[in-house]
Design a protein around this motif. Structure first.
Motif, PDB file in Angstrom:
ATOM      1  N   ASP A  46      21.144   4.649   6.357  1.00 49.37           N
ATOM      2  CA  ASP A  46      21.159   3.922   5.086  1.00 49.37           C
ATOM      3  C   ASP A  46      19.795   3.977   4.391  1.00 49.37           C
ATOM      4  N   TRP A  47      18.791   4.477   5.068  1.00 50.44           N
ATOM      5  CA  TRP A  47      17.431   4.497   4.564  1.00 50.44           C
ATOM      6  C   TRP A  47      16.957   5.936   4.401  1.00 50.44           C
ATOM      7  N   GLU A  58       7.969  -1.567   3.568  1.00 49.67           N
ATOM      8  CA  GLU A  58       6.645  -1.382   2.998  1.00 49.67           C
ATOM      9  C   GLU A  58       5.552  -1.628   4.028  1.00 49.67           C
ATOM     10  N   PHE A  59       4.493  -0.857   3.893  1.00 50.88           N
ATOM     11  CA  PHE A  59       3.251  -1.135   4.610  1.00 50.88           C
ATOM     12  C   PHE A  59       2.415  -1.973   3.655  1.00 50.88           C
ATOM     13  N   GLN A  60       2.124  -3.206   4.074  1.00 49.25           N
ATOM     14  CA  GLN A  60       1.415  -4.147   3.210  1.00 49.25           C
ATOM     15  C   GLN A  60       0.099  -4.562   3.850  1.00 49.25           C
ATOM     16  N   LYS A  85       5.845   6.709  -0.351  1.00 43.20           N
ATOM     17  CA  LYS A  85       5.256   6.648  -1.687  1.00 43.20           C
ATOM     18  C   LYS A  85       4.004   5.769  -1.649  1.00 43.20           C
ATOM     19  N   GLU A  86       2.885   6.324  -2.060  1.00 40.18           N
ATOM     20  CA  GLU A  86       1.618   5.594  -2.099  1.00 40.18           C
ATOM     21  C   GLU A  86       1.595   4.692  -3.327  1.00 40.18           C
ATOM     22  N   VAL A  87       1.347   3.379  -3.115  1.00 41.85           N
ATOM     23  CA  VAL A  87       1.300   2.422  -4.211  1.00 41.85           C
ATOM     24  C   VAL A  87      -0.128   1.930  -4.420  1.00 41.85           C
ATOM     25  N   ASN A  88      -0.812   1.572  -3.348  1.00 44.54           N
ATOM     26  CA  ASN A  88      -2.220   1.144  -3.341  1.00 44.54           C
ATOM     27  C   ASN A  88      -2.493   0.009  -4.321  1.00 44.54           C
ATOM     28  N   GLU A  89      -1.788  -1.111  -4.147  1.00 42.17           N
ATOM     29  CA  GLU A  89      -1.980  -2.275  -5.013  1.00 42.17           C
ATOM     30  C   GLU A  89      -3.349  -2.922  -4.821  1.00 42.17           C
ATOM     31  N   LEU A  90      -3.969  -2.737  -3.670  1.00 42.77           N
ATOM     32  CA  LEU A  90      -5.315  -3.282  -3.455  1.00 42.77           C
ATOM     33  C   LEU A  90      -6.390  -2.394  -4.066  1.00 42.77           C
ATOM     34  N   GLU A  91      -5.996  -1.228  -4.551  1.00 49.03           N
ATOM     35  CA  GLU A  91      -6.900  -0.270  -5.177  1.00 49.03           C
ATOM     36  C   GLU A  91      -8.058   0.097  -4.252  1.00 49.03           C
ATOM     37  N   LEU A  92      -7.722   0.377  -3.003  1.00 48.02           N
ATOM     38  CA  LEU A  92      -8.723   0.777  -2.021  1.00 48.02           C
ATOM     39  C   LEU A  92      -9.029   2.249  -2.169  1.00 48.02           C
ATOM     40  N   GLN A  97       0.829  -1.195   0.000  1.00 49.68           N
ATOM     41  CA  GLN A  97       0.000   0.000   0.000  1.00 49.68           C
ATOM     42  C   GLN A  97       0.872   1.257   0.000  1.00 49.68           C
ATOM     43  N   THR A  98       1.938   1.236   0.801  1.00 51.68           N
ATOM     44  CA  THR A  98       2.826   2.388   0.903  1.00 51.68           C
ATOM     45  C   THR A  98       4.264   1.902   1.033  1.00 51.68           C
ATOM     46  N   ILE A  99       5.167   2.516   0.290  1.00 52.33           N
ATOM     47  CA  ILE A  99       6.595   2.290   0.490  1.00 52.33           C
ATOM     48  C   ILE A  99       7.056   3.364   1.461  1.00 52.33           C
ATOM     49  N   VAL A 100       7.423   2.954   2.668  1.00 52.81           N
ATOM     50  CA  VAL A 100       7.764   3.901   3.724  1.00 52.81           C
ATOM     51  C   VAL A 100       9.210   4.354   3.595  1.00 52.81           C
ATOM     52  N   TYR A 101      10.130   3.409   3.479  1.00 52.08           N
ATOM     53  CA  TYR A 101      11.557   3.720   3.357  1.00 52.08           C
ATOM     54  C   TYR A 101      12.135   3.033   2.131  1.00 52.08           C
ATOM     55  N   GLN A 102      13.170   3.607   1.581  1.00 55.94           N
ATOM     56  CA  GLN A 102      13.928   3.038   0.466  1.00 55.94           C
ATOM     57  C   GLN A 102      15.396   3.015   0.884  1.00 55.94           C
TER      58      GLN A 102
END
Length: 165
Positions: free
Chosen positions: A150-151, A113-115, A156-163, A98-103
């Motif tokens: 290092d992070w 990631e928040f999944q 970044k909002e991804v929203n793969e569940l399309e909520l 749903q969200t990539i918190v850190y890279q």
């Protein structure tokens, strides 16, 4: 009769493929991100474990070979019955980002990631994990709580569940 043995051997090979990835995914060693592959593995383990038991009894004449080749399918079938067929089918869905918190600054395949996982009528299961993508279909996750220099925080909002929210 030879074609039937080849077909049964192919079913046994598919069972071994499904069981290998089932063990990796269910123990969260290597998680499957692709829904189609994960559904094939989880539905296939149920279906092909039964046919693989038949493989051993139809293909071999010696009792040692029958026992040897039926051992893994019987263990898989007992695991499925112990966990529950319905639970196995419900776990056929994959975690969605749903969200990539850190890279990670040094490795683009490492992210925090928040999944969320759609668990049907009960709603969604949520987790925040560090993931390391092997490919687009597979990743390794681990619970880690300390993110140093290092992070970089990206949210970044991804929203793969399309909520919709």
């Amino acid at each position: 009769m030879n074609e039937i043995k080849k077909l049964i051997f192919l079913l046994f090979a598919i069972f071994l493929f499904c069981y290998f990835f089932y063990l990796l995914d269910s123990n969260e060693i290597l998680e499957i991100k692709h829904d189609g592959l994960k559904s094939f593995v989880y539905f296939g383990i149920i279906i092909f474990s039964f046919f693989s038991i038949l493989f051993a009894f139809l293909s071999f004449e010696g009792i040692k070979l029958k026992v040897l080749f039926s051992f893994i399918p019987i263990i898989a079938f007992i695991q499925i019955l112990n966990f529950g067929i319905i639970n196995t089918l419900l776990n056929a869905s994959s975690w969605k980002t749903q969200t990539i918190v850190y890279q990670n600054k040094f490795d683009d395949s490492k992210k925090v990631e928040f999944q969320m996982l759609d668990i049907g009528f009960a709603g969604y299961d949520k987790r925040t994990v560090e993931v390391n993508y092997i490919t687009d279909w597979f990743f390794i996750s681990k619970n880690k709580g300390i993110y140093n220099s290092d992070w970089k925080k990206i949210n970044k909002e991804v929203n793969e569940l399309e909520l919709e929210y």
